[in-house]
Scaffold this motif. Sequence first.
Motif, PDB file in Angstrom:
ATOM      1  N   GLU A 389       4.246  -7.373  -5.781  1.00  0.00           N
ATOM      2  CA  GLU A 389       3.421  -7.232  -4.576  1.00  0.00           C
ATOM      3  C   GLU A 389       2.121  -6.526  -4.980  1.00  0.00           C
ATOM      4  O   GLU A 389       2.005  -5.990  -6.085  1.00  0.00           O
ATOM      5  CB  GLU A 389       4.154  -6.417  -3.508  1.00  0.00           C
ATOM      6  N   PHE A 390       1.159  -6.510  -4.047  1.00  0.00           N
ATOM      7  CA  PHE A 390      -0.180  -6.016  -4.379  1.00  0.00           C
ATOM      8  C   PHE A 390      -0.650  -4.995  -3.343  1.00  0.00           C
ATOM      9  O   PHE A 390      -0.285  -5.079  -2.171  1.00  0.00           O
ATOM     10  CB  PHE A 390      -1.142  -7.206  -4.441  1.00  0.00           C
ATOM     11  N   ASP A 391      -1.490  -4.048  -3.805  1.00  0.00           N
ATOM     12  CA  ASP A 391      -1.961  -3.008  -2.886  1.00  0.00           C
ATOM     13  C   ASP A 391      -3.363  -3.299  -2.347  1.00  0.00           C
ATOM     14  O   ASP A 391      -3.891  -2.530  -1.551  1.00  0.00           O
ATOM     15  CB  ASP A 391      -1.911  -1.623  -3.544  1.00  0.00           C
ATOM     16  N   GLY A 392      -3.972  -4.399  -2.818  1.00  0.00           N
ATOM     17  CA  GLY A 392      -5.314  -4.733  -2.340  1.00  0.00           C
ATOM     18  C   GLY A 392      -6.420  -3.988  -3.064  1.00  0.00           C
ATOM     19  O   GLY A 392      -7.584  -4.094  -2.704  1.00  0.00           O
ATOM     20  N   ARG A 393      -6.034  -3.219  -4.083  1.00  0.00           N
ATOM     21  CA  ARG A 393      -7.037  -2.478  -4.856  1.00  0.00           C
ATOM     22  C   ARG A 393      -7.050  -2.929  -6.309  1.00  0.00           C
ATOM     23  O   ARG A 393      -7.486  -2.188  -7.190  1.00  0.00           O
ATOM     24  CB  ARG A 393      -6.692  -0.986  -4.842  1.00  0.00           C
ATOM     25  N   GLY A 394      -6.513  -4.122  -6.527  1.00  0.00           N
ATOM     26  CA  GLY A 394      -6.491  -4.639  -7.898  1.00  0.00           C
ATOM     27  C   GLY A 394      -5.243  -4.266  -8.675  1.00  0.00           C
ATOM     28  O   GLY A 394      -5.186  -4.455  -9.885  1.00  0.00           O
ATOM     29  N   HIS A 395      -4.249  -3.722  -7.955  1.00  0.00           N
ATOM     30  CA  HIS A 395      -3.028  -3.314  -8.653  1.00  0.00           C
ATOM     31  C   HIS A 395      -1.843  -4.157  -8.229  1.00  0.00           C
ATOM     32  O   HIS A 395      -1.718  -4.517  -7.054  1.00  0.00           O
ATOM     33  CB  HIS A 395      -2.715  -1.842  -8.369  1.00  0.00           C
ATOM     34  N   ALA A 396      -1.004  -4.458  -9.198  1.00  0.00           N
ATOM     35  CA  ALA A 396       0.231  -5.185  -8.939  1.00  0.00           C
ATOM     36  C   ALA A 396       1.400  -4.240  -9.150  1.00  0.00           C
ATOM     37  O   ALA A 396       1.335  -3.322  -9.973  1.00  0.00           O
ATOM     38  CB  ALA A 396       0.327  -6.369  -9.891  1.00  0.00           C
ATOM     39  N   PHE A 397       2.459  -4.458  -8.382  1.00  0.00           N
ATOM     40  CA  PHE A 397       3.683  -3.660  -8.478  1.00  0.00           C
ATOM     41  C   PHE A 397       4.824  -4.637  -8.703  1.00  0.00           C
ATOM     42  O   PHE A 397       5.084  -5.483  -7.851  1.00  0.00           O
ATOM     43  CB  PHE A 397       3.932  -2.888  -7.179  1.00  0.00           C
ATOM     44  N   THR A 398       5.486  -4.530  -9.844  1.00  0.00           N
ATOM     45  CA  THR A 398       6.569  -5.475 -10.148  1.00  0.00           C
ATOM     46  C   THR A 398       7.897  -4.732 -10.197  1.00  0.00           C
ATOM     47  O   THR A 398       8.010  -3.678 -10.830  1.00  0.00           O
ATOM     48  CB  THR A 398       6.291  -6.195 -11.489  1.00  0.00           C
ATOM     49  N   LYS A 442      -0.751   1.238   1.492  1.00  0.00           N
ATOM     50  CA  LYS A 442      -0.202   2.461   2.101  1.00  0.00           C
ATOM     51  C   LYS A 442       1.232   2.772   1.706  1.00  0.00           C
ATOM     52  O   LYS A 442       1.530   3.869   1.290  1.00  0.00           O
ATOM     53  CB  LYS A 442      -0.329   2.398   3.622  1.00  0.00           C
ATOM     54  N   TYR A 443       2.169   1.820   1.880  1.00  0.00           N
ATOM     55  CA  TYR A 443       3.558   2.088   1.512  1.00  0.00           C
ATOM     56  C   TYR A 443       4.080   1.037   0.540  1.00  0.00           C
ATOM     57  O   TYR A 443       3.624  -0.103   0.557  1.00  0.00           O
ATOM     58  CB  TYR A 443       4.460   2.088   2.744  1.00  0.00           C
ATOM     59  N   ILE A 471       1.785   5.012  -1.216  1.00  0.00           N
ATOM     60  CA  ILE A 471       0.794   4.582  -2.216  1.00  0.00           C
ATOM     61  C   ILE A 471      -0.608   4.613  -1.599  1.00  0.00           C
ATOM     62  O   ILE A 471      -1.495   3.864  -2.007  1.00  0.00           O
ATOM     63  CB  ILE A 471       1.110   3.180  -2.788  1.00  0.00           C
ATOM     64  N   SER A 472      -0.773   5.479  -0.585  1.00  0.00           N
ATOM     65  CA  SER A 472      -2.074   5.480   0.112  1.00  0.00           C
ATOM     66  C   SER A 472      -3.199   6.018  -0.774  1.00  0.00           C
ATOM     67  O   SER A 472      -4.347   5.626  -0.633  1.00  0.00           O
ATOM     68  CB  SER A 472      -1.982   6.251   1.427  1.00  0.00           C
TER      69      SER A 472
END
Length: 653
Positions: A389-398, A442-443, A471-472
């Motif tokens: 998933e993605f936080d919209g700031r260029g980061h991916a979370f796997t 955010k979360y 993750i805000s």
Amino acid sequence: MKPRFKLALFSAVAAGLVSLPSQAQSPAEKVYVPHGKHDEFYAFLSGGYNGQLSVYGLPSGRLLKVIPVFSVFPMNGYGYSEETKAMLMTSHGFIPWGDTHHPELSQTNGVPDGRWIFINENNTPRVARIDLKTFETTEIIEIPFSGGNHASAFTTPDTKYVTAATRFSVPIPQKDVPIAEYKKYFKGTLTFIRADKPGKMDIAFQILVPGYDYDLAHCGKGPSYGWCFFTSYNTEQAHTLLEINASMKDKDYIAAVNWKRAEECIAQGKYKEVKTKYAHNYRPEDTRIARTEWKTSVKWIIPKECPGVVYYLPTPKSPHGVDVTPDGKYIIGGGKLATVIPIHSFEKMINAIKNKQFAGEVEGIPILKYEAVNHCELPNPCLGPLHTEFDGRGHAFTSCFISSDVVYYDYKKCKILGHVPTYYSVGHLMIPGGDSAKPWGKYLLPMNKITKDVFLPTGPELPHAGQLYDISANVENTKPQFLLDLAELGEPHYAQAIPAKILAPKSQKIFELEKNKNPYVTRSEEEAKVVRKGNEVHVYMTAIRSHFVPDNIEGIKVGDTVYFHVTNIEQDWDIPHGFAVYGAKTSNLLIMPGETLTLKWKPEKPGVYPYYCTDFCSALHQEMQGYVRVSPADAKLPFKFKYGTGDEMHIVK
Ligand code: RUQ
Ligand code: CUA
């Protein structure tokens, strides 16, 4: 901090003049939603093998609702009432259970819009639409020529289509063949369901593909609009001992489907219309009576006859999840057995197609060269990467199943930023809007498969646990903060979340009695009646605080089939009435204000049977009861019913 400064800061914060840096608050403060305030997000978690969808508030983690989708639900009569039974009809007959996996909110311009949420059923392939005005399942379509509908129900950014696919390839069309002849007979289908018109869900087309296991999907957006991506494993085409035999190859494929191209082929008649039978169940807003429409054919696209419709992207190794970055530029595969996380570039893929950088071909599907499409491989990310998933700031979370953690990284630079633990063995994970074009961030909510010691023990079966992280703050320099353990219902696979401010104002409070088009509606007590039609008895009943009309019924005989059509004539929010009758082999009904629901009852022995309201609705709820007298089949008893001391009322023979 000096006490006096602390006090000043405290009053400034309280007055809303200063906001503390988010990490300065404790986890308890961050998840506490005081009385009078509401949660910031609605979160929708699939229930997996319970066949339902659970609704939680975030950040509190409060369970707000369970929405029955593919499983009967005795709590409100879904699948038991005459109005809802047809929702669970399939070409195999009435099926009271299903296995829900991936909820997906409808989108406009790639952003969840709060109109509907879709969810797939894996076992008997189906896709459902849930209307988010009422939080009710209103439509279900069955998918023919499929086995294990797992890569579903992912939407295009305009909700034109939702996806479906065969996780288990099967003989297509089904026939009696030796399993050993898998390679000869077994095939896969990638299905596109038209989804933007409520009541008109329809299979637009199916693409016939080699007999692999198609596992997950996500559709392109922005530059990659017009494409959807499906992972596959078992390109070995094993049919036994898959844990070994389907893990031989170094790479399997992500199938990139150009659905715009598929539309062209359909328009040019490059398809085959195939006869079959599948159910489309719809519960319209006016009658609220679900009906099954039988569909009789689908359009097949054969890749050979529609060049350019599918390409294979080699992807290590038995990939599970496939996720597209918010900018639509990258496609991330989660190779369960891979030691890297492959990040493909959409732009490179398009160039590779143009320049025919192919490594081979299967059944008319070109295989692109891995190096030609791969943007980078994230090295040593974790063990067992699954979903991103993605936080919209260029980061991916796997999520990483084997190492029980989430790795987060800059997907453009292919640079790991850190890890957070999960307890334990995480499957899917969710960030509000995290698979859309504009994540709210955010979360972060990883959802785990194994719970062990997280909660009080409840015997051998434990609730699945999710961990809520904050993750805000930008994870570039601030580690996600652990907030809360969430006890989940069933097995949440995927989840979605949307700001409450989008959804809450649309939430419907009642059904307008005026607009109730159920043919058995009883709009007032004066209209209550009992009608006999041979052995069928129809009771037109009203419910209002705190009585039913009628509340005494006589003249029913053994051998009759009695239909209690109960209309809740309240027009006030949150005043449902329940209905149950002694000996009925069904669930209760929970009837919303303005709604009519029907309970079918076949009394088997003479006697007097109580019925009552099952929902404590007023101070005189316990008085909300009635009796129905059942006489022997040959009794000559007059047929009558009443309420209060008045005469017998409205008997229609
Ligand atoms: S699954 S843990 Cu989506 Cu059904 Cu991956
Ligand atoms: Cu109506 Cu209790």
